[in-house]
Design a protein around this motif. Structure first.
Motif, PDB file in Angstrom:
ATOM      1  N   SER A   1       0.840  -1.191   0.000  1.00  0.00           N
ATOM      2  CA  SER A   1       0.000   0.000   0.000  1.00  0.00           C
ATOM      3  C   SER A   1       0.878   1.245   0.000  1.00  0.00           C
ATOM      4  O   SER A   1       1.885   1.314   0.709  1.00  0.00           O
ATOM      5  CB  SER A   1      -0.897   0.006   1.237  1.00  0.00           C
ATOM      6  OG  SER A   1      -1.443   1.281   1.451  1.00  0.00           O
ATOM      7  N   PRO A   2       0.506   2.261  -0.772  1.00  0.00           N
ATOM      8  CA  PRO A   2       1.309   3.506  -0.775  1.00  0.00           C
ATOM      9  C   PRO A   2       1.316   4.202   0.579  1.00  0.00           C
ATOM     10  O   PRO A   2       2.240   4.964   0.874  1.00  0.00           O
ATOM     11  CB  PRO A   2       0.626   4.369  -1.833  1.00  0.00           C
ATOM     12  CG  PRO A   2      -0.768   3.824  -1.959  1.00  0.00           C
ATOM     13  CD  PRO A   2      -0.638   2.358  -1.697  1.00  0.00           C
TER      14      PRO A   2
ATOM     15  N   LEU B   1      11.238  -0.975   0.353  1.00  0.00           N
ATOM     16  CA  LEU B   1       9.798  -0.876   0.098  1.00  0.00           C
ATOM     17  C   LEU B   1       9.448  -0.118  -1.180  1.00  0.00           C
ATOM     18  O   LEU B   1       8.424  -0.405  -1.802  1.00  0.00           O
ATOM     19  CB  LEU B   1       9.110  -0.159   1.273  1.00  0.00           C
ATOM     20  CG  LEU B   1       9.010  -0.872   2.621  1.00  0.00           C
ATOM     21  CD1 LEU B   1       8.239   0.015   3.591  1.00  0.00           C
ATOM     22  CD2 LEU B   1       8.317  -2.212   2.474  1.00  0.00           C
ATOM     23  N   HIS B   2      10.254   0.875  -1.556  1.00  0.00           N
ATOM     24  CA  HIS B   2       9.733   1.833  -2.526  1.00  0.00           C
ATOM     25  C   HIS B   2       9.514   1.229  -3.913  1.00  0.00           C
ATOM     26  O   HIS B   2       8.764   1.785  -4.719  1.00  0.00           O
ATOM     27  CB  HIS B   2      10.663   3.058  -2.596  1.00  0.00           C
ATOM     28  CG  HIS B   2      11.695   3.018  -3.669  1.00  0.00           C
ATOM     29  ND1 HIS B   2      12.828   2.240  -3.596  1.00  0.00           N
ATOM     30  CD2 HIS B   2      11.757   3.683  -4.862  1.00  0.00           C
ATOM     31  CE1 HIS B   2      13.550   2.428  -4.679  1.00  0.00           C
ATOM     32  NE2 HIS B   2      12.924   3.294  -5.468  1.00  0.00           N
ATOM     33  N   THR B   3      10.162   0.086  -4.203  1.00  0.00           N
ATOM     34  CA  THR B   3       9.905  -0.563  -5.492  1.00  0.00           C
ATOM     35  C   THR B   3       8.761  -1.557  -5.413  1.00  0.00           C
ATOM     36  O   THR B   3       8.419  -2.177  -6.422  1.00  0.00           O
ATOM     37  CB  THR B   3      11.174  -1.291  -5.956  1.00  0.00           C
ATOM     38  OG1 THR B   3      11.549  -2.271  -4.976  1.00  0.00           O
ATOM     39  CG2 THR B   3      12.312  -0.307  -6.165  1.00  0.00           C
TER      40      THR B   3
ATOM     41  N   VAL C   1       3.152   7.881  -7.319  1.00  0.00           N
ATOM     42  CA  VAL C   1       3.391   9.077  -6.510  1.00  0.00           C
ATOM     43  C   VAL C   1       4.183   8.711  -5.258  1.00  0.00           C
ATOM     44  O   VAL C   1       5.201   9.341  -4.931  1.00  0.00           O
ATOM     45  CB  VAL C   1       2.061   9.752  -6.129  1.00  0.00           C
ATOM     46  CG1 VAL C   1       2.306  10.906  -5.169  1.00  0.00           C
ATOM     47  CG2 VAL C   1       1.338  10.247  -7.375  1.00  0.00           C
ATOM     48  N   ALA C   2       3.740   7.674  -4.548  1.00  0.00           N
ATOM     49  CA  ALA C   2       4.439   7.266  -3.332  1.00  0.00           C
ATOM     50  C   ALA C   2       5.857   6.792  -3.660  1.00  0.00           C
ATOM     51  O   ALA C   2       6.805   7.069  -2.913  1.00  0.00           O
ATOM     52  CB  ALA C   2       3.662   6.153  -2.631  1.00  0.00           C
TER      53      ALA C   2
ATOM     54  N   HIS D   1      15.179  10.072 -11.988  1.00  0.00           N
ATOM     55  CA  HIS D   1      13.871   9.457 -12.262  1.00  0.00           C
ATOM     56  C   HIS D   1      12.745  10.357 -11.776  1.00  0.00           C
ATOM     57  O   HIS D   1      11.723  10.526 -12.455  1.00  0.00           O
ATOM     58  CB  HIS D   1      13.789   8.086 -11.589  1.00  0.00           C
ATOM     59  CG  HIS D   1      14.606   7.019 -12.273  1.00  0.00           C
ATOM     60  ND1 HIS D   1      14.579   6.821 -13.629  1.00  0.00           N
ATOM     61  CD2 HIS D   1      15.463   6.089 -11.766  1.00  0.00           C
ATOM     62  CE1 HIS D   1      15.381   5.823 -13.965  1.00  0.00           C
ATOM     63  NE2 HIS D   1      15.942   5.360 -12.839  1.00  0.00           N
ATOM     64  N   ALA D   2      12.909  10.936 -10.557  1.00  0.00           N
ATOM     65  CA  ALA D   2      11.864  11.809 -10.005  1.00  0.00           C
ATOM     66  C   ALA D   2      11.693  13.055 -10.866  1.00  0.00           C
ATOM     67  O   ALA D   2      10.566  13.514 -11.114  1.00  0.00           O
ATOM     68  CB  ALA D   2      12.216  12.195  -8.578  1.00  0.00           C
TER      69      ALA D   2
END
Length: 958
Positions: A707-708, A740-742, A748-749, A776-777
């Protein structure tokens, strides 16, 4: 407070007298020297403390008086600065917290003066009136002249913006007018008819509604042999009163007119016999219209400001109603106010708790006054027509309409009657002044603690609390809302429970708060006191009361709408306010709050189904607010969002506690508001909530998409651990965020997490990884037109180049980041980009202009956005740049200021940035001469925020 604690401990010189003059512009004499307190705000602060006459005034009350409903975020610190300044002026030999004149008591301050002109005036004016009553006109004239000599303008003439000061100024001005009239009375007794008539003619033109002055003017003209002018004065008095007030003159004025027409010999003063020849006065006949105010059975604790204010209000308003929740002390305050009156025919108390209809009201009044009447209000009003008295109507809430009808009849026909009522709801009568009785003042030195100790000592012999128990009592009284009845009921339990046990059982307060007076069923228990109000509500009002109790710390109208679908919300909310069950806090839009005792009562009577429903609506409302805050804090409305979260943070906490086992909702709220915690410096609180995001970090991550909300919450805890200077914790959160971020499908998250990773990768030397994440951002920001992501990505690229040693490229990225952030109102990113850019300049030795200019701009941005942590970072870095420029004194002062403010917040910029800021601080402290450094830091620790801002402005000009 730490102000003054660094002063040397040399022998203290003897104290110098402090004399305050307020009967005109505010003026202070220390010894024989006329000293300057400063501008309007210091004068208003000094005046507010002087009005309290040695009683403590809480910080919150002072802030309300000085800045109104919307004080600046820095109000408490600014207040401390003004206090320090006044202390230095009033007590130069005992500065800081050792001052004998301006002392800290509990959570407030008290001013202890040697003398004031208003005290001397009132003493002389009272003595002059006594001489006048005793027939000694010569002494009366001399004494009253001495009293009036103290005046050189209107009271508090140069303090105009404080409501409390204005009330006191009106009171003193009214006493001055009374004294002038007494002096004119003495002049007539001394035969000074012509001069008295001239002065009274001018006086009545300035104060045309003072009937006594018109009577004195008419008598002066008559005694000077001008009966026609005397009658003309009385005619003008009647016309003025009719035009201005719509009333007839008082009976004594009409009696004087008749006496003048009849040339009554009683108007001419008889020659005085020598004192020895005067026969003794016969004993006064008993007056059946004396009073029936009962003797007090226990001393009143505190309430000095309220008694002073009410005395003034009753002089200027003929109908005053005391409102407030049950148990707030309305009756006790009304009775004490009545005891201090000197009405010729009163005062009189009428208890209306048992009344239910109009006939009950008039019967109760007639019985209390010992008269026999029939026919309702009109015959009863006729009894009062020629009387001068105060009528106290107690407990009117259940007979509001009958009381309002009676009051209207009496006040329209009885010019010398004044009425003071107590009610949980205003009467709604014409001319009514509604006065909401406040809670007792809090803090160790406050009225609430004093009341508890006094009542507990009476109940339990030998009750003498030590320092630790005083702190506990202060905590208990705060939990009890400073409500006198609740405090007295709690104190009565000290025979059975210790103070610590009372606090431990306060959640069950309605079982604990009992044992009150057996003669007053409504005050026998706290629950009975609230029952009385609750059962007077309509069914829809009761449901709204129960629903609104779900809020913690207050709410506004939009919040109320979010948790109820009542079609009568505005009507019922207004009724709850009128009945003192909801307090209007102020502001625009208005905010409301409920006393904690009333919240607990509502929870007690609320059915589980309604509790579940309003809790779910409240949580949904907080979730929506958190969603808005997450983006709102990154745009031009960030200041408004900071202000809103300042007001609503208690509701955020309540929602987080309620959904502790619902990860999705919990992380949605915590992940939405972490920027608020970051910018306001609430590090410990943020960690206590956000660390929940790491509780499953040891579980292996499978193939499911995350979950984001969890990713966002882990992003938040990473930033907050950085802010706290917890490097081990930061590495732990950073590793979990990288993992976690991948794993989330929410772009967005994932992008927000990548930016945080890039920032910390750059800071730890992982420059290439940082560039990759930031790149990337940046690509996504340009593709989706997200300005805050665009600005952050540029800042991260600039940080990576700064750490990589490419200062030229870093400067380009950071200049662009500042531009994009400024254009889109993203204050935090603008300030942070300026900071890193300034550090780039410092690394190249470019102080003396470039670095300082960027840091000064950062200070201004942070001030305008309410970003306290970044503001301290800017000041700490500016101190180093000024040190390198050679301005050692300002550098030391800013260092001391940052140290003091950081300690108040629980935040250390050097711990947050051990690479640069910590090094800057070490170099500064090592190279500035020790005595100069210590003196500068000591000065800095006493600076106000306004003075610190002035130092920044001076640095900018140099």
């Amino acid at each position: 407070m730490l102000i003054g604690m660094l002063e040397p401990t040399a022998a203290t010189p003897p104290p110098t007298s402090v004399y305050l003059q307020v009967l005109g512009p505010v003026r202070v004499l220390v010894g024989d020297e006329d000293v300057s307190i400063g501008g309007p705000v210091p004068r208003a602060l000094l005046s507010r403390l002087a009005i309290a006459a040695g009683e403590s005034v809480s910080d919150d009350a002072l802030i309300d008086d000085l800045w109104g409903a919307e004080p600046p975020p820095s109000a408490k610190v600014t207040l401390q600065g003004y206090v320090a300044r006044i202390r230095r002026v009033l007590d130069p030999h005992r500065p800081g917290s050792r001052s004998r004149v301006l002392t800290r008591r509990g959570n407030g301050y008290a001013l202890e003066l040697d003398a004031t002109d208003w005290q001397q005036f009132t003493t002389l004016a009272r003595a002059g009136r006594t001489h006048l009553v005793e027939g000694d006109a010569t002494s009366a004239a001399e004494t009253l002249d001495a009293a009036l000599d103290h005046w050189c303008g209107g009271a508090y003439a140069d303090v105009t913006d404080s409501e409390a000061v204005s009330v006191e100024a009106n009171r003193l001005d009214a006493l001055r007018l009374d004294a002038v009239e007494d002096r004119m009375e003495a002049a007539l007794a001394l035969g000074e008819y012509g001069s008295a008539a001239a002065r009274l003619d001018a006086f009545t033109r300035r104060h045309p509604l003072r009937e006594r002055s018109w009577e004195l003017l008419a008598r002066a003209h008559y005694l000077a042999g001008r009966p026609g002018e005397a009658l003309d004065a009385l005619r003008r008095a009647r016309e003025t009163l009719a035009d201005e007030l719509g009333t007839d003159p008082r009976p004594s004025l009409l009696t004087l007119q008749a006496a003048i027409l009849d040339h009554d010999v009683a108007l001419t003063p008889a020659p005085k016999a020598p004192a020895a020849a005067q026969p003794p006065a016969p004993p006064a006949a008993p007056d059946p219209f004396a009073h029936n105010i009962p003797l007090t059975l226990s001393p009143l604790v505190g309430r000095a400001p309220q008694l002073t204010e009410l005395a003034t209000l009753i002089r200027t308003h003929r109908l005053v109603t005391l409102t407030g929740a049950g148990g707030m002390g309305k009756t006790r305050l009304a009775l004490e106010t009545a005891r201090r009156r000197e009405d010729a025919d009163g005062p009189w108390l009428v208890e209306l708790a048992g009344a239910r209809e109009k006939s009950h009201v008039t019967d109760a009044i007639a019985t209390a006054m010992g008269v026999t009447i029939s026919g309702g209000s009109d015959p009863l009003a006729a009894v009062f027509r020629d009387r001068e008295l105060l009528l106290v109507l107690d407990n009117c809430e259940q007979v509001l309409t009958p009381v309002a009808d009676f009051v209207d009849t009496v006040l329209s026909t009885c010019p010398r009657v004044r009425i003071l009522t107590t009610s949980r709801e205003a009467l709604g009568a014409a001319g009514e002044f509604v006065y909401e009785v406040p809670p007792l003042s809090e803090g160790r030195g406050g009225e609430a603690v004093s009341l508890f100790v006094q009542r507990a000592s009476a109940q339990s012999r030998g009750f003498e609390p030590d320092d630790a128990e005083h702190e506990l009592i202060s905590t208990l009284c705060t939990e009890l809302d400073g409500m006198p009845l609740a405090i007295e009921l709690a104190a009565a339990q000290c025979r059975t429970l210790s103070v610590r046990q009372l606090i431990a059982n306060i959640d069950d307060r309605f079982a604990v708060l009992r044992g009150g007076s057996r003669t007053n069923a409504r005050h026998a228990t706290m629950q009975a006191a609230v029952d009385w109000s609750y059962h007077s509500l309509s069914p829809s009002e009761q449901e709204l009361f129960q629903s609104l109790a779900i809020f913690s710390g207050g709410f506004d109208l939009d919040g109320a709408r979010a948790i109820t679908d009542s079609p009568d919300l505005l009507t019922d909310l207004g009724s709850l306010v009128d009945k003192s069950l909801i307090i209007v806090v102020g502001g625009d839009p208005r905010r409301y709050r409920m006393l904690e005792t009333l919240r607990r009562y509502a929870a007690l009577v609320r059915q589980p189904e309604l509790t579940a429903a309003v809790r779910e609506r409240h949580t949904r409302w907080v979730c929506e607010m958190a969603d808005g805050a997450h983006y709102g804090l990154r745009g031009p409305q960030s200041t408004d969002w900071m202000r809103r979260l300042d007001l609503e943070i208690a509701n955020v906490r309540a929602a987080l506690e309620a959904c502790l086992h619902d990860d999705e909702t919990y992380f949605r709220i915590a992940g939405g508001v972490y920027w608020y915690w970051y910018r306001s410096g609430h590090v410990a609180e943020a960690l206590s909530y956000l660390d929940q995001a790491l509780r499953h970090r040891d579980c292996p991550i499978q193939g499911e998409r995350l979950s984001p909300t969890r990713v966002r919450a882990v992003s938040g805890v990473t930033l907050i651990r950085y802010l706290a200077g917890d490097m081990a914790g930061l590495l732990e959160a950073f590793g979990y965020l990288a993992e976690l971020h991948t794993r989330t499908d929410d772009d967005v998250a994932r992008t927000e997490a990548a930016l945080i990773l890039a920032f910390f990768e750059a800071g730890s030397g992982l420059v290439e990884q940082a560039r990759e994440h930031a790149g990337h951002a940046l690509a996504r920001a340009l593709r989706t037109d997200e300005p805050f992501t665009h600005a952050e990505a540029l800042m991260c690229l600039g940080t990576a180049d700064f750490r990589g040693g490419d200062f030229e490229s870093a400067g380009r990225y950071l200049d662009e980041a500042v531009r994009v952030a400024a254009e889109n109102g993203y204050g935090w990113c603008e300030g942070s980009s300026l900071w890193i850019n300034a550090k780039t300049d410092i690394a190249q030795g470019k102080w003396g202009g470039q670095a300082e200019g960027k840091l000064v701009r950062m200070v201004r941005v942070c001030e305008s956005n309410g970003d306290l942590t970044s503001w301290l970072v800017a000041l700490a870095t500016l101190a180093y740049a000024l040190f390198r420029r050679g301005d050692h004194d300002t550098a030391a002062e800013l260092t001391g200021f940052v140290s003091r403010q950081g300690a108040l917040m629980g935040y250390d910029p050097q711990a947050m940035d051990p690479v640069d800021l910590a090094r800057y601080d070490r170099e500064l402290r090592a190279e500035i001469p020790a005595d100069r450094l210590e003196a500068g830091i000591a000065r800095g620790r006493t600076l106000t925020r306004a003075r610190a801002s002035a130092l920044v402005a001076e640095a900018e000009r140099q």
